[in-house]
Design a protein around this motif. Structure first.
Motif, PDB file in Angstrom:
ATOM      1  N   GLU A 129       1.006  -1.062   0.116  1.00 34.75           N
ATOM      2  CA  GLU A 129      -0.392  -0.383  -0.159  1.00 34.75           C
ATOM      3  C   GLU A 129       1.091   1.154  -0.106  1.00 34.75           C
ATOM      4  N   ALA A 131       0.476   5.380   0.456  1.00 32.18           N
ATOM      5  CA  ALA A 131      -0.455   6.611   0.928  1.00 32.18           C
ATOM      6  C   ALA A 131      -0.276   7.712  -0.045  1.00 32.18           C
ATOM      7  N   THR A 151      -5.148   6.103  -0.730  1.00 33.74           N
ATOM      8  CA  THR A 151      -4.710   5.204  -0.323  1.00 33.74           C
ATOM      9  C   THR A 151      -3.968   4.352  -1.580  1.00 33.74           C
ATOM     10  N   HIS A 153      -3.370   0.393  -3.619  1.00 32.50           N
ATOM     11  CA  HIS A 153      -3.520  -1.145  -2.836  1.00 32.50           C
ATOM     12  C   HIS A 153      -2.947  -1.753  -4.111  1.00 32.50           C
TER      13      HIS A 153
END
Length: 180
Positions: A129, A131, A151, A153
């Motif tokens: 992940e 941010a 975010t 992923h």
């Protein structure tokens, strides 16, 4: 720049530096305890500066527990080993940890131009992940909440990138998976 800007936000939030010694990211690898001429730049980049005048190559230790990609050649290399890397005067030895997500911006000529997201480069090999922080980049409006975090992923098994939070558009149109 979106990667570096997001690292600054993460440092503001946690206090953790984005330039750090290898032992901070790889405490299980005893070989990194005394490496003084390599460092991590955020969670993705291993930087190995050339410190000898006139050198055109250098050895780089790649920490164990992950695979690495040479940023310039995109060659995948297993961690836990030392490799010899070409380092001509205009090429800094740089490796990217497998599983890394790198948001990359369009080229801009000055800070007065808005930098749009050009692509999201993914280095497969692990789930991860990232941010990604965004604000207007010019004012203090972020102090009043005028900012966003998306975010990103990466699901390595499905080989798919998804997003949560403020949409950055179609990630399918932006994603570039290294090694495909």
């Amino acid at each position: 720049m979106p990667y570096i800007y997001s690292l600054g936000y993460q440092t503001h939030q946690t206090g953790a530096p984005y330039m750090r010694a290898l032992f901070m990211d790889f405490p299980q690898d005893p070989k990194v305890a005394d490496i003084r001429d390599e460092y991590m730049f955020g969670p993705a980049f291993l930087v190995a500066p050339v410190t000898e005048q006139g050198a055109t190559s250098r050895t780089v230790y790649l920490p164990a527990g992950t695979d690495w990609y040479n940023f310039w050649t995109k060659e995948k290399v297993s961690g836990g080993q030392t490799v010899q890397v070409a380092a001509p005067i205009d090429t800094l030895p740089l490796f990217v940890r497998a599983g890394s997500i790198l948001p990359l911006g369009e080229m801009v000529e000055n800070t007065g131009q808005v930098q749009r997201l050009a692509k999201i480069r993914v280095y497969p090999g692990a789930n991860s992940e990232f941010a990604m922080y965004q604000d207007d980049g010019k004012t203090y409006a972020y102090e009043k909440g005028a900012s966003s975090v998306t975010t990103l992923h990466w699901d390595d098994g499905a080989r798919k990138l998804t997003q949560q939070g403020v949409s950055v558009g179609s990630v399918d149109d932006l994603v570039e998976v290294v090694g495909r």
